[in-house]
Motif scaffolding. Structure first.
Motif, PDB file in Angstrom:
ATOM      1  N   GLU A   6       0.950  -1.344   0.193  1.00 48.90           N
ATOM      2  CA  GLU A   6      -0.238   0.415   0.132  1.00 48.90           C
ATOM      3  C   GLU A   6       0.781   1.113  -0.360  1.00 48.90           C
ATOM      4  OE1 GLU A   6      -3.900   1.683   0.202  1.00 48.90           O
ATOM      5  OE2 GLU A   6      -3.451  -0.376  -0.065  1.00 48.90           O
ATOM      6  N   ALA A   7       1.733   1.252   0.728  1.00 53.06           N
ATOM      7  CA  ALA A   7       2.012   2.410   0.728  1.00 53.06           C
ATOM      8  C   ALA A   7       3.659   2.788  -0.238  1.00 53.06           C
ATOM      9  CB  ALA A   7       3.677   2.568   2.467  1.00 53.06           C
ATOM     10  N   GLU A   8       4.218   1.919  -1.085  1.00 55.81           N
ATOM     11  CA  GLU A   8       4.752   1.762  -2.746  1.00 55.81           C
ATOM     12  C   GLU A   8       4.355   1.911  -3.413  1.00 55.81           C
ATOM     13  OE1 GLU A   8       7.072  -1.831  -2.732  1.00 55.81           O
ATOM     14  OE2 GLU A   8       7.795  -2.339  -0.763  1.00 55.81           O
ATOM     15  N   ARG A   9       2.562   2.415  -3.440  1.00 54.28           N
ATOM     16  CA  ARG A   9       1.852   2.009  -4.848  1.00 54.28           C
ATOM     17  C   ARG A   9       1.874   3.603  -4.666  1.00 54.28           C
ATOM     18  NH1 ARG A   9      -3.392  -1.643  -2.836  1.00 54.28           N
ATOM     19  NH2 ARG A   9      -2.109  -3.566  -3.451  1.00 54.28           N
ATOM     20  N   PRO A  10       2.049   4.711  -6.782  1.00 54.57           N
ATOM     21  CA  PRO A  10       1.257   5.784  -6.993  1.00 54.57           C
ATOM     22  C   PRO A  10       0.389   6.414  -6.291  1.00 54.57           C
ATOM     23  CG  PRO A  10       1.381   4.695  -8.438  1.00 54.57           C
ATOM     24  CD  PRO A  10       1.484   3.597  -7.257  1.00 54.57           C
ATOM     25  N   SER A  11       0.810   7.625  -5.451  1.00 51.85           N
ATOM     26  CA  SER A  11      -0.925   8.395  -5.038  1.00 51.85           C
ATOM     27  C   SER A  11      -1.589   8.671  -6.238  1.00 51.85           C
ATOM     28  CB  SER A  11      -0.317   9.953  -4.111  1.00 51.85           C
ATOM     29  OG  SER A  11       0.615  10.698  -5.351  1.00 51.85           O
ATOM     30  N   PHE A  12      -2.595   9.193  -6.490  1.00 50.59           N
ATOM     31  CA  PHE A  12      -3.719   9.590  -7.374  1.00 50.59           C
ATOM     32  C   PHE A  12      -3.454  10.648  -7.859  1.00 50.59           C
ATOM     33  CE2 PHE A  12      -7.856  11.279  -8.879  1.00 50.59           C
ATOM     34  CZ  PHE A  12      -7.666  10.845 -10.088  1.00 50.59           C
ATOM     35  N   ASN A  13      -3.361  11.009  -8.863  1.00 45.59           N
ATOM     36  CA  ASN A  13      -2.760  12.393  -9.193  1.00 45.59           C
ATOM     37  C   ASN A  13      -3.915  13.186  -9.979  1.00 45.59           C
ATOM     38  OD1 ASN A  13      -1.983  14.663 -11.228  1.00 45.59           O
ATOM     39  ND2 ASN A  13       0.159  13.422 -11.616  1.00 45.59           N
ATOM     40  N   PHE A  14      -4.231  14.246  -9.327  1.00 45.65           N
ATOM     41  CA  PHE A  14      -6.201  14.439  -9.168  1.00 45.65           C
ATOM     42  C   PHE A  14      -4.992  15.803 -10.482  1.00 45.65           C
ATOM     43  CE2 PHE A  14      -9.135  17.962  -8.224  1.00 45.65           C
ATOM     44  CZ  PHE A  14      -9.999  17.295  -8.546  1.00 45.65           C
ATOM     45  N   GLU A  15      -4.216  16.141 -10.851  1.00 38.96           N
ATOM     46  CA  GLU A  15      -4.210  17.126 -11.690  1.00 38.96           C
ATOM     47  C   GLU A  15      -4.451  16.547 -12.708  1.00 38.96           C
ATOM     48  OE1 GLU A  15      -1.023  20.158 -10.470  1.00 38.96           O
ATOM     49  OE2 GLU A  15      -1.714  20.583  -9.172  1.00 38.96           O
ATOM     50  N   ALA A  16      -3.681  15.747 -13.170  1.00 37.22           N
ATOM     51  CA  ALA A  16      -3.070  15.139 -14.638  1.00 37.22           C
ATOM     52  C   ALA A  16      -4.716  13.949 -14.686  1.00 37.22           C
ATOM     53  CB  ALA A  16      -2.747  13.484 -14.101  1.00 37.22           C
ATOM     54  N   TYR A  17      -5.441  14.288 -13.523  1.00 37.36           N
ATOM     55  CA  TYR A  17      -6.974  13.333 -13.989  1.00 37.36           C
ATOM     56  C   TYR A  17      -7.786  14.434 -14.493  1.00 37.36           C
ATOM     57  CZ  TYR A  17     -11.056  11.032 -13.265  1.00 37.36           C
ATOM     58  OH  TYR A  17     -12.326  10.957 -13.331  1.00 37.36           O
ATOM     59  N   MET A  18      -7.990  15.739 -13.908  1.00 38.81           N
ATOM     60  CA  MET A  18      -8.385  16.614 -14.089  1.00 38.81           C
ATOM     61  C   MET A  18      -8.097  16.792 -15.985  1.00 38.81           C
ATOM     62  SD  MET A  18     -11.254  16.928 -12.675  1.00 38.81           S
ATOM     63  CE  MET A  18     -11.653  18.660 -12.822  1.00 38.81           C
ATOM     64  N   ARG A  19      -6.964  17.082 -16.049  1.00 40.57           N
ATOM     65  CA  ARG A  19      -6.823  17.599 -17.428  1.00 40.57           C
ATOM     66  C   ARG A  19      -7.092  16.516 -18.629  1.00 40.57           C
ATOM     67  NH1 ARG A  19      -1.530  18.809 -14.946  1.00 40.57           N
ATOM     68  NH2 ARG A  19      -0.911  16.814 -15.702  1.00 40.57           N
ATOM     69  N   GLU A  20      -6.728  15.356 -18.685  1.00 43.88           N
ATOM     70  CA  GLU A  20      -7.274  14.617 -19.111  1.00 43.88           C
ATOM     71  C   GLU A  20      -9.442  14.570 -19.227  1.00 43.88           C
ATOM     72  OE1 GLU A  20      -8.548   9.613 -19.520  1.00 43.88           O
ATOM     73  OE2 GLU A  20      -6.822  10.378 -17.958  1.00 43.88           O
ATOM     74  N   LYS A  21      -9.351  14.061 -18.174  1.00 41.09           N
ATOM     75  CA  LYS A  21     -11.469  14.255 -18.365  1.00 41.09           C
ATOM     76  C   LYS A  21     -11.559  16.021 -18.718  1.00 41.09           C
ATOM     77  CE  LYS A  21     -11.713  10.470 -17.225  1.00 41.09           C
ATOM     78  NZ  LYS A  21     -12.381   8.980 -17.768  1.00 41.09           N
ATOM     79  N   MET A  22     -11.334  16.466 -18.565  1.00 43.03           N
ATOM     80  CA  MET A  22     -11.832  17.999 -19.046  1.00 43.03           C
ATOM     81  C   MET A  22     -11.689  18.657 -20.632  1.00 43.03           C
ATOM     82  SD  MET A  22     -10.302  20.461 -15.890  1.00 43.03           S
ATOM     83  CE  MET A  22     -10.513  22.066 -16.584  1.00 43.03           C
ATOM     84  N   ASN A  23     -10.362  17.688 -20.896  1.00 37.67           N
ATOM     85  CA  ASN A  23      -9.705  17.544 -21.925  1.00 37.67           C
ATOM     86  C   ASN A  23     -10.930  17.210 -23.793  1.00 37.67           C
ATOM     87  OD1 ASN A  23      -8.193  18.237 -25.009  1.00 37.67           O
ATOM     88  ND2 ASN A  23      -7.696  15.606 -24.664  1.00 37.67           N
ATOM     89  N   SER A  24     -11.431  15.327 -22.499  1.00 36.98           N
ATOM     90  CA  SER A  24     -12.364  14.778 -23.266  1.00 36.98           C
ATOM     91  C   SER A  24     -13.808  15.619 -23.298  1.00 36.98           C
ATOM     92  CB  SER A  24     -12.512  13.305 -22.261  1.00 36.98           C
ATOM     93  OG  SER A  24     -11.074  12.459 -22.607  1.00 36.98           O
ATOM     94  N   VAL A  25     -13.660  16.135 -22.005  1.00 39.46           N
ATOM     95  CA  VAL A  25     -15.015  16.896 -22.320  1.00 39.46           C
ATOM     96  C   VAL A  25     -15.555  18.196 -23.309  1.00 39.46           C
ATOM     97  CG1 VAL A  25     -16.513  18.212 -20.693  1.00 39.46           C
ATOM     98  CG2 VAL A  25     -15.831  16.279 -19.779  1.00 39.46           C
ATOM     99  N   ASN A  26     -14.217  19.192 -22.842  1.00 38.93           N
ATOM    100  CA  ASN A  26     -13.866  19.922 -24.202  1.00 38.93           C
ATOM    101  C   ASN A  26     -14.344  19.397 -25.528  1.00 38.93           C
ATOM    102  OD1 ASN A  26     -14.027  21.966 -21.964  1.00 38.93           O
ATOM    103  ND2 ASN A  26     -11.681  21.403 -21.735  1.00 38.93           N
ATOM    104  N   GLN A  27     -13.467  18.834 -25.937  1.00 40.74           N
ATOM    105  CA  GLN A  27     -13.499  18.002 -27.203  1.00 40.74           C
ATOM    106  C   GLN A  27     -14.831  17.484 -27.664  1.00 40.74           C
ATOM    107  OE1 GLN A  27     -10.795  14.724 -28.743  1.00 40.74           O
ATOM    108  NE2 GLN A  27      -9.187  16.263 -27.406  1.00 40.74           N
ATOM    109  N   ALA A  28     -15.629  17.142 -26.414  1.00 37.27           N
ATOM    110  CA  ALA A  28     -17.205  16.754 -27.301  1.00 37.27           C
ATOM    111  C   ALA A  28     -18.900  17.374 -26.969  1.00 37.27           C
ATOM    112  CB  ALA A  28     -17.668  15.618 -25.032  1.00 37.27           C
ATOM    113  N   LEU A  29     -17.911  18.320 -26.229  1.00 34.31           N
ATOM    114  CA  LEU A  29     -18.834  20.109 -26.530  1.00 34.31           C
ATOM    115  C   LEU A  29     -18.947  20.397 -27.911  1.00 34.31           C
ATOM    116  CD1 LEU A  29     -18.685  21.399 -22.569  1.00 34.31           C
ATOM    117  CD2 LEU A  29     -20.409  20.333 -23.342  1.00 34.31           C
ATOM    118  N   GLU A  30     -17.134  20.429 -28.236  1.00 38.83           N
ATOM    119  CA  GLU A  30     -16.829  20.939 -29.205  1.00 38.83           C
ATOM    120  C   GLU A  30     -17.847  20.452 -30.308  1.00 38.83           C
ATOM    121  OE1 GLU A  30     -14.952  23.993 -32.042  1.00 38.83           O
ATOM    122  OE2 GLU A  30     -14.689  23.600 -29.908  1.00 38.83           O
TER     123      GLU A  30
END
Length: 296
Positions: A6-30
């Protein structure tokens, strides 16, 4: 089976996640509102507010809830886009001179300043129709009964028992705290709840999972409110006109109590997800933290 401690697992990268999802949403809205279609003028007004920034919290919550229960981003994207369309309609209305008289939204001039109140009203109506058409026509691989349930959930969240009802209480309160349950002054909770619930519905979540996620979303929805930022940040910091004499939580129960309430809701929301897989629940947990401590 994952043997990584558990201690060695990488922590969740929220900023990267948001960038990826926001990009997908923006493209779909476009893609959802092409400028090439006539009449061009109304589509310009629709696109101006819809594509002009925004944190995309609601569509990302919708996607995260869908993926939490085993669904796919591509399947839920039409619903995520519809959520953002209705949120955009609300913001366009909120900025009008008859409402909050806001000249700025997301760091840009408000729609009625750029296009006039008449075109803004028409663009709002067009986005409303498009939101439900988009769900009905673009959602594939999902039972029709589920799609119908999603449409009903979204309509309820936006109507007199949801967003518009909450806005009515704010408009008619006229600076007074005598408006019933103070929580219903919140403008975000109904759409946040619908975003999460609809995502879990599209993802095929069980009735038990839907109920848990509904409770999670209610807590998060009460946390997400620009009104606390409205009295603690400047217009430049939050990207919209601050103040305007609105009835807010901080004005009714004081800033210190508002922060205490927000932290309690955040903890309650995260506790709701304790029964889910930790890695799959990480985006929703991170989102709850983000909306509690965000700066704009």
């Amino acid at each position: 089976m994952n043997s990584t401690p558990e201690a060695e697992r990488p922590s969740f990268n929220f900023e990267a996640y948001m960038r990826e999802k926001m990009n997908s949403v923006n493209q779909a809205l476009e893609r959802a509102v092409p400028l090439r279609e006539q009449p061009v003028g109304i589509h310009k007004a629709m696109r101006y507010r819809l594509l002009n920034g925004g944190n995309r919290i609601r569509p990302v919550l919708c996607i995260a809830a869908c993926e939490l229960v085993g669904g796919q981003e591509s399947t839920v994207m039409p619903v995520a886009c519809a959520v953002e369309m209705l949120q955009t309609i609300y913001l366009m209305q909120d900025d009008l001179p008859c409402m909050d008289k806001s000249l700025l939204r997301r760091g840009k001039l408000s729609s009625h300043v750029v296009f006039g109140e008449n075109v803004t009203a028409l663009a709002r109506g067009a986005l409303w129709a498009l939101a439900f058409e988009h769900i009905a026509k673009k959602t594939v691989g999902v039972p029709p009964s589920t799609v119908a349930g999603v449409i009903a959930e979204l309509a309820r969240a936006f109507g007199s028992q949801g967003l518009m009802g909450g806005r009515f209480l704010k408009v008619t309160s006229a600076g007074s705290s005598d408006s019933g349950d103070v929580r219903y002054l919140k403008k975000n909770a109904p759409m946040i709840e619908a975003s999460v619930v609809m995502g879990s519905m599209i993802g095929g979540g069980s009735s038990e999972q839907l109920e848990i996620l509904r409770k999670f979303a209610r807590c998060v929805g009460l946390v997400i409110d620009d009104d606390l930022l409205d009295v603690t940040k400047s217009s430049q910091q939050i990207g919209m006109t601050a103040g305007n004499g609105k009835v807010t939580f901080p004005k009714l129960i004081a800033i210190e109590k508002s922060w205490k309430f927000a932290n309690e809701l955040n903890k309650e929301a995260q506790d709701m997800l304790s029964g889910f897989d930790k890695e799959k629940a990480a985006p929703l947990i991170a989102m709850a933290n983000y909306v509690t401590y965000r700066e704009n």
